[in-house]
Motif scaffolding. Sequence first.
Motif, PDB file in Angstrom:
ATOM      1  N   UNK A   1      10.378  -8.080  74.742  1.00 22.65           N
ATOM      2  CA  UNK A   1      11.607  -7.390  75.143  1.00 22.65           C
ATOM      3  C   UNK A   1      11.494  -5.882  74.916  1.00 22.65           C
ATOM      4  N   UNK A   2      10.875  -5.487  73.808  1.00 25.62           N
ATOM      5  CA  UNK A   2      10.687  -4.060  73.521  1.00 25.62           C
ATOM      6  C   UNK A   2       9.805  -3.412  74.593  1.00 25.62           C
ATOM      7  N   UNK A   3       8.763  -4.111  75.028  1.00 29.99           N
ATOM      8  CA  UNK A   3       7.904  -3.604  76.100  1.00 29.99           C
ATOM      9  C   UNK A   3       8.693  -3.433  77.397  1.00 29.99           C
ATOM     10  N   UNK A   4       9.550  -4.388  77.705  1.00 31.48           N
ATOM     11  CA  UNK A   4      10.369  -4.307  78.923  1.00 31.48           C
ATOM     12  C   UNK A   4      11.347  -3.137  78.846  1.00 31.48           C
ATOM     13  N   UNK A   5      11.941  -2.935  77.665  1.00 33.59           N
ATOM     14  CA  UNK A   5      12.845  -1.790  77.471  1.00 33.59           C
ATOM     15  C   UNK A   5      12.071  -0.496  77.653  1.00 33.59           C
ATOM     16  N   UNK A   6      10.907  -0.423  77.046  1.00 33.79           N
ATOM     17  CA  UNK A   6      10.073   0.774  77.142  1.00 33.79           C
ATOM     18  C   UNK A   6       9.756   1.114  78.599  1.00 33.79           C
ATOM     19  N   UNK A   7       9.462   0.108  79.372  1.00 32.02           N
ATOM     20  CA  UNK A   7       9.088   0.333  80.776  1.00 32.02           C
ATOM     21  C   UNK A   7      10.281   0.688  81.661  1.00 32.02           C
ATOM     22  N   UNK A   8      11.521   0.524  81.144  1.00 29.60           N
ATOM     23  CA  UNK A   8      12.698   0.924  81.933  1.00 29.60           C
ATOM     24  C   UNK A   8      13.234   2.288  81.500  1.00 29.60           C
ATOM     25  N   UNK A   9      12.453   3.011  80.664  1.00 31.99           N
ATOM     26  CA  UNK A   9      12.863   4.365  80.257  1.00 31.99           C
ATOM     27  C   UNK A   9      13.072   5.201  81.507  1.00 31.99           C
ATOM     28  N   UNK A  10      14.281   5.758  81.653  1.00 29.56           N
ATOM     29  CA  UNK A  10      14.611   6.414  82.912  1.00 29.56           C
ATOM     30  C   UNK A  10      15.057   7.865  82.784  1.00 29.56           C
ATOM     31  N   UNK A  11      15.332   8.332  81.573  1.00 36.26           N
ATOM     32  CA  UNK A  11      15.783   9.709  81.427  1.00 36.26           C
ATOM     33  C   UNK A  11      15.586  10.146  79.974  1.00 36.26           C
ATOM     34  N   UNK A  12      15.459  11.435  79.787  1.00 42.42           N
ATOM     35  CA  UNK A  12      15.335  11.996  78.445  1.00 42.42           C
ATOM     36  C   UNK A  12      16.734  12.136  77.853  1.00 42.42           C
ATOM     37  N   UNK A  13      16.885  11.790  76.580  1.00 43.41           N
ATOM     38  CA  UNK A  13      18.163  11.976  75.885  1.00 43.41           C
ATOM     39  C   UNK A  13      18.371  13.477  75.721  1.00 43.41           C
ATOM     40  N   UNK A  14      19.549  13.950  76.119  1.00 38.56           N
ATOM     41  CA  UNK A  14      19.807  15.386  76.161  1.00 38.56           C
ATOM     42  C   UNK A  14      20.736  15.860  75.053  1.00 38.56           C
ATOM     43  N   UNK A  15      20.700  15.223  73.917  1.00 40.92           N
ATOM     44  CA  UNK A  15      21.536  15.628  72.788  1.00 40.92           C
ATOM     45  C   UNK A  15      20.691  16.442  71.814  1.00 40.92           C
ATOM     46  N   UNK A  16      21.338  17.392  71.143  1.00 38.54           N
ATOM     47  CA  UNK A  16      20.640  18.196  70.148  1.00 38.54           C
ATOM     48  C   UNK A  16      20.177  17.322  68.985  1.00 38.54           C
ATOM     49  N   UNK A  17      21.021  16.393  68.568  1.00 41.15           N
ATOM     50  CA  UNK A  17      20.668  15.478  67.490  1.00 41.15           C
ATOM     51  C   UNK A  17      20.827  14.044  67.997  1.00 41.15           C
ATOM     52  N   UNK A  18      19.755  13.421  68.481  1.00 40.32           N
ATOM     53  CA  UNK A  18      19.859  12.070  69.043  1.00 40.32           C
ATOM     54  C   UNK A  18      19.965  10.946  68.009  1.00 40.32           C
ATOM     55  N   UNK A  19      19.877  11.288  66.722  1.00 35.15           N
ATOM     56  CA  UNK A  19      20.034  10.285  65.664  1.00 35.15           C
ATOM     57  C   UNK A  19      21.496  10.319  65.224  1.00 35.15           C
ATOM     58  N   UNK A  20      22.229   9.222  65.420  1.00 40.78           N
ATOM     59  CA  UNK A  20      23.654   9.210  65.056  1.00 40.78           C
ATOM     60  C   UNK A  20      23.862   9.143  63.542  1.00 40.78           C
ATOM     61  N   UNK A  21      25.114   9.367  63.121  1.00 37.66           N
ATOM     62  CA  UNK A  21      25.456   9.241  61.697  1.00 37.66           C
ATOM     63  C   UNK A  21      25.621   7.781  61.293  1.00 37.66           C
ATOM     64  N   UNK A  22      26.017   6.935  62.237  1.00 39.93           N
ATOM     65  CA  UNK A  22      26.215   5.505  61.983  1.00 39.93           C
ATOM     66  C   UNK A  22      25.518   4.706  63.068  1.00 39.93           C
ATOM     67  N   UNK A  23      24.974   3.575  62.689  1.00 45.13           N
ATOM     68  CA  UNK A  23      24.307   2.697  63.645  1.00 45.13           C
ATOM     69  C   UNK A  23      23.064   2.083  63.033  1.00 45.13           C
ATOM     70  N   UNK A  24      22.211   1.583  63.892  1.00 44.93           N
ATOM     71  CA  UNK A  24      20.972   0.945  63.461  1.00 44.93           C
ATOM     72  C   UNK A  24      19.785   1.552  64.191  1.00 44.93           C
ATOM     73  N   UNK A  25      18.644   1.444  63.549  1.00 45.55           N
ATOM     74  CA  UNK A  25      17.369   1.744  64.191  1.00 45.55           C
ATOM     75  C   UNK A  25      16.487   0.522  63.965  1.00 45.55           C
ATOM     76  N   UNK A  26      15.819   0.101  65.022  1.00 47.27           N
ATOM     77  CA  UNK A  26      14.943  -1.068  64.932  1.00 47.27           C
ATOM     78  C   UNK A  26      13.529  -0.616  65.259  1.00 47.27           C
ATOM     79  N   UNK A  27      12.646  -0.751  64.308  1.00 47.94           N
ATOM     80  CA  UNK A  27      11.243  -0.395  64.516  1.00 47.94           C
ATOM     81  C   UNK A  27      10.485  -1.648  64.912  1.00 47.94           C
ATOM     82  N   UNK A  28       9.888  -1.605  66.108  1.00 49.17           N
ATOM     83  CA  UNK A  28       9.164  -2.761  66.638  1.00 49.17           C
ATOM     84  C   UNK A  28       7.726  -2.344  66.939  1.00 49.17           C
ATOM     85  N   UNK A  29       6.767  -2.879  66.183  1.00 49.43           N
ATOM     86  CA  UNK A  29       5.365  -2.574  66.488  1.00 49.43           C
ATOM     87  C   UNK A  29       4.940  -3.300  67.764  1.00 49.43           C
ATOM     88  N   UNK A  30       4.105  -2.653  68.543  1.00 49.59           N
ATOM     89  CA  UNK A  30       3.597  -3.257  69.776  1.00 49.59           C
ATOM     90  C   UNK A  30       2.113  -3.551  69.594  1.00 49.59           C
TER      91      UNK A  30
END
Length: 142
Positions: free
Chosen positions: A52-81
């Motif tokens: 699923x991570x590979x499929x998400x990676x291959x659908x990357x369609x635009x660069x995130x245009x925020x100055x700080x793309x890491x939010x104050x709240x939420x999750x980050x999931x690290x998936x080794x390929x």
Amino acid sequence: MVRKIMLSSAPLFFLFFLFTDNGEAVKNIELFHIGKNKIVKTIPTNPTIQSEAEKILKTADSVVKKLNPIPDQGYMIRIPLEPPVQLENKWINALIDEVILIIPEEEKPHILIFDDENNMYFFTFQRKMDTIIKALDIPPLL
């Protein structure tokens, strides 16, 4: 202005060092709670999640245009390929060995990847994350 940029980029440098492993291959999927500033779940690499991570990676369609793309709240999931995946689009042409999914509390998710020279890229994507969220049994944010 320079001061504002430096302060807003500090979390990015912290996350880089938090997720940097001293040369050893990461074999686990890690769920990081941003608000608590800690890894709340670690599971062995799972072929379904990796696919699923590979499929998400291959659908990357635009660069995130925020100055700080890491939010104050939420999750980050690290998936080794394993094996690494070749990603080629108009922004990057590199072999990717891990994907970091960023799930903000009140925004659309996006991905963080590093190229061969450890340059960071933040991309939006179109694929749903239901399979990964269900497989990891991600708890609601508290």
